[in-house]
Motif scaffolding. Sequence first.
Motif, PDB file in Angstrom:
ATOM      1  N   ARG A  13       0.843  -1.197   0.000  1.00  0.00           N
ATOM      2  CA  ARG A  13       0.000   0.000   0.000  1.00  0.00           C
ATOM      3  C   ARG A  13       0.868   1.232   0.000  1.00  0.00           C
ATOM      4  N   VAL A  14       0.565   2.123  -0.904  1.00  0.00           N
ATOM      5  CA  VAL A  14       1.272   3.394  -0.950  1.00  0.00           C
ATOM      6  C   VAL A  14       0.248   4.461  -0.606  1.00  0.00           C
ATOM      7  N   GLU A  15       0.430   5.093   0.528  1.00  0.00           N
ATOM      8  CA  GLU A  15      -0.514   6.106   0.969  1.00  0.00           C
ATOM      9  C   GLU A  15       0.120   7.476   0.912  1.00  0.00           C
ATOM     10  N   LYS A  16      -0.722   8.452   0.576  1.00  0.00           N
ATOM     11  CA  LYS A  16      -0.266   9.835   0.619  1.00  0.00           C
ATOM     12  C   LYS A  16      -0.310  10.288   2.074  1.00  0.00           C
ATOM     13  N   PRO A  17       0.595  11.158   2.453  1.00  0.00           N
ATOM     14  CA  PRO A  17       0.514  11.714   3.808  1.00  0.00           C
ATOM     15  C   PRO A  17      -0.831  12.424   3.992  1.00  0.00           C
ATOM     16  N   HIS A  18      -1.317  12.457   5.196  1.00  0.00           N
ATOM     17  CA  HIS A  18      -2.596  13.107   5.430  1.00  0.00           C
ATOM     18  C   HIS A  18      -2.509  14.039   6.627  1.00  0.00           C
ATOM     19  N   GLN A  19      -3.438  14.956   6.690  1.00  0.00           N
ATOM     20  CA  GLN A  19      -3.537  15.896   7.787  1.00  0.00           C
ATOM     21  C   GLN A  19      -4.958  15.848   8.325  1.00  0.00           C
ATOM     22  N   SER A  20      -5.120  16.231   9.559  1.00  0.00           N
ATOM     23  CA  SER A  20      -6.449  16.303  10.152  1.00  0.00           C
ATOM     24  C   SER A  20      -6.969  17.719  10.087  1.00  0.00           C
ATOM     25  N   VAL A  21      -8.285  17.823   9.973  1.00  0.00           N
ATOM     26  CA  VAL A  21      -8.950  19.121  10.015  1.00  0.00           C
ATOM     27  C   VAL A  21      -9.789  19.124  11.281  1.00  0.00           C
ATOM     28  N   TYR A  22      -9.628  20.156  12.082  1.00  0.00           N
ATOM     29  CA  TYR A  22     -10.378  20.251  13.323  1.00  0.00           C
ATOM     30  C   TYR A  22     -11.480  21.291  13.168  1.00  0.00           C
ATOM     31  N   ALA A  23     -12.701  20.877  13.436  1.00  0.00           N
ATOM     32  CA  ALA A  23     -13.861  21.768  13.391  1.00  0.00           C
ATOM     33  C   ALA A  23     -14.918  21.155  14.297  1.00  0.00           C
ATOM     34  N   HIS A  24     -15.908  21.945  14.599  1.00  0.00           N
ATOM     35  CA  HIS A  24     -17.003  21.477  15.449  1.00  0.00           C
ATOM     36  C   HIS A  24     -17.713  20.321  14.748  1.00  0.00           C
ATOM     37  N   PRO A  25     -18.188  19.331  15.494  1.00  0.00           N
ATOM     38  CA  PRO A  25     -18.893  18.199  14.873  1.00  0.00           C
ATOM     39  C   PRO A  25     -20.069  18.623  13.987  1.00  0.00           C
ATOM     40  N   LEU A  26     -20.699  19.743  14.309  1.00  0.00           N
ATOM     41  CA  LEU A  26     -21.803  20.225  13.465  1.00  0.00           C
ATOM     42  C   LEU A  26     -21.319  20.565  12.058  1.00  0.00           C
ATOM     43  N   VAL A  27     -20.091  21.047  11.951  1.00  0.00           N
ATOM     44  CA  VAL A  27     -19.516  21.359  10.635  1.00  0.00           C
ATOM     45  C   VAL A  27     -19.440  20.080   9.808  1.00  0.00           C
ATOM     46  N   PHE A  28     -18.932  19.012  10.404  1.00  0.00           N
ATOM     47  CA  PHE A  28     -18.795  17.757   9.676  1.00  0.00           C
ATOM     48  C   PHE A  28     -20.151  17.140   9.354  1.00  0.00           C
ATOM     49  N   ARG A  29     -21.111  17.302  10.256  1.00  0.00           N
ATOM     50  CA  ARG A  29     -22.457  16.791   9.986  1.00  0.00           C
ATOM     51  C   ARG A  29     -23.052  17.480   8.769  1.00  0.00           C
ATOM     52  N   GLU A  30     -22.932  18.808   8.718  1.00  0.00           N
ATOM     53  CA  GLU A  30     -23.476  19.552   7.577  1.00  0.00           C
ATOM     54  C   GLU A  30     -22.727  19.205   6.299  1.00  0.00           C
ATOM     55  N   LEU A  31     -21.422  19.023   6.402  1.00  0.00           N
ATOM     56  CA  LEU A  31     -20.629  18.647   5.232  1.00  0.00           C
ATOM     57  C   LEU A  31     -21.093  17.297   4.689  1.00  0.00           C
ATOM     58  N   ARG A  32     -21.359  16.343   5.584  1.00  0.00           N
ATOM     59  CA  ARG A  32     -21.858  15.035   5.150  1.00  0.00           C
ATOM     60  C   ARG A  32     -23.221  15.161   4.476  1.00  0.00           C
ATOM     61  N   LYS A  33     -24.068  16.065   4.994  1.00  0.00           N
ATOM     62  CA  LYS A  33     -25.378  16.287   4.379  1.00  0.00           C
ATOM     63  C   LYS A  33     -25.217  16.840   2.964  1.00  0.00           C
ATOM     64  N   ILE A  34     -24.325  17.808   2.805  1.00  0.00           N
ATOM     65  CA  ILE A  34     -24.078  18.391   1.485  1.00  0.00           C
ATOM     66  C   ILE A  34     -23.559  17.305   0.541  1.00  0.00           C
ATOM     67  N   ALA A  35     -22.608  16.531   1.017  1.00  0.00           N
ATOM     68  CA  ALA A  35     -22.031  15.471   0.186  1.00  0.00           C
ATOM     69  C   ALA A  35     -23.112  14.475  -0.234  1.00  0.00           C
ATOM     70  N   ALA A  36     -23.972  14.092   0.695  1.00  0.00           N
ATOM     71  CA  ALA A  36     -25.035  13.132   0.375  1.00  0.00           C
ATOM     72  C   ALA A  36     -26.003  13.722  -0.642  1.00  0.00           C
ATOM     73  N   SER A  37     -26.369  14.988  -0.466  1.00  0.00           N
ATOM     74  CA  SER A  37     -27.327  15.599  -1.388  1.00  0.00           C
ATOM     75  C   SER A  37     -26.742  15.764  -2.787  1.00  0.00           C
ATOM     76  N   GLU A  38     -25.417  15.893  -2.875  1.00  0.00           N
ATOM     77  CA  GLU A  38     -24.754  16.045  -4.170  1.00  0.00           C
ATOM     78  C   GLU A  38     -24.196  14.715  -4.684  1.00  0.00           C
ATOM     79  N   GLU A  39     -24.440  13.654  -3.916  1.00  0.00           N
ATOM     80  CA  GLU A  39     -23.981  12.311  -4.266  1.00  0.00           C
ATOM     81  C   GLU A  39     -22.471  12.252  -4.511  1.00  0.00           C
ATOM     82  N   VAL A  40     -21.723  12.875  -3.599  1.00  0.00           N
ATOM     83  CA  VAL A  40     -20.266  12.824  -3.613  1.00  0.00           C
ATOM     84  C   VAL A  40     -19.804  12.441  -2.219  1.00  0.00           C
TER      85      VAL A  40
END
Length: 70
Positions: A13-40
């Motif tokens: 397995r060759v993985e790219k380095p990754h970084q974490s993004v810190y934000a309030h859980p509500l931010v990630f919840r809304e992001l998941r909603k947007i992603a689901a509505s746009e099917e991405v």
Amino acid sequence: MTTPRGFNVRKERVEKPHQSVYAHPLVFRELRKIAASEEVKPQDLYREGLREVFRRRGLDFDALDRGEEV
């Protein structure tokens, strides 16, 4: 080298380095909603945001992501 019978052979397995993004859980919840509505995937939206940040600064995110110096 031969692999003994019954053993699975995995590709390395060759993985790219990754970084974490810190934000309030509500931010990630809304992001998941947007992603689901746009099917991405949320990852697609993160990359979209990074692409825009780099574009505003005259840099090519996709070239950098391929490992090209710009």
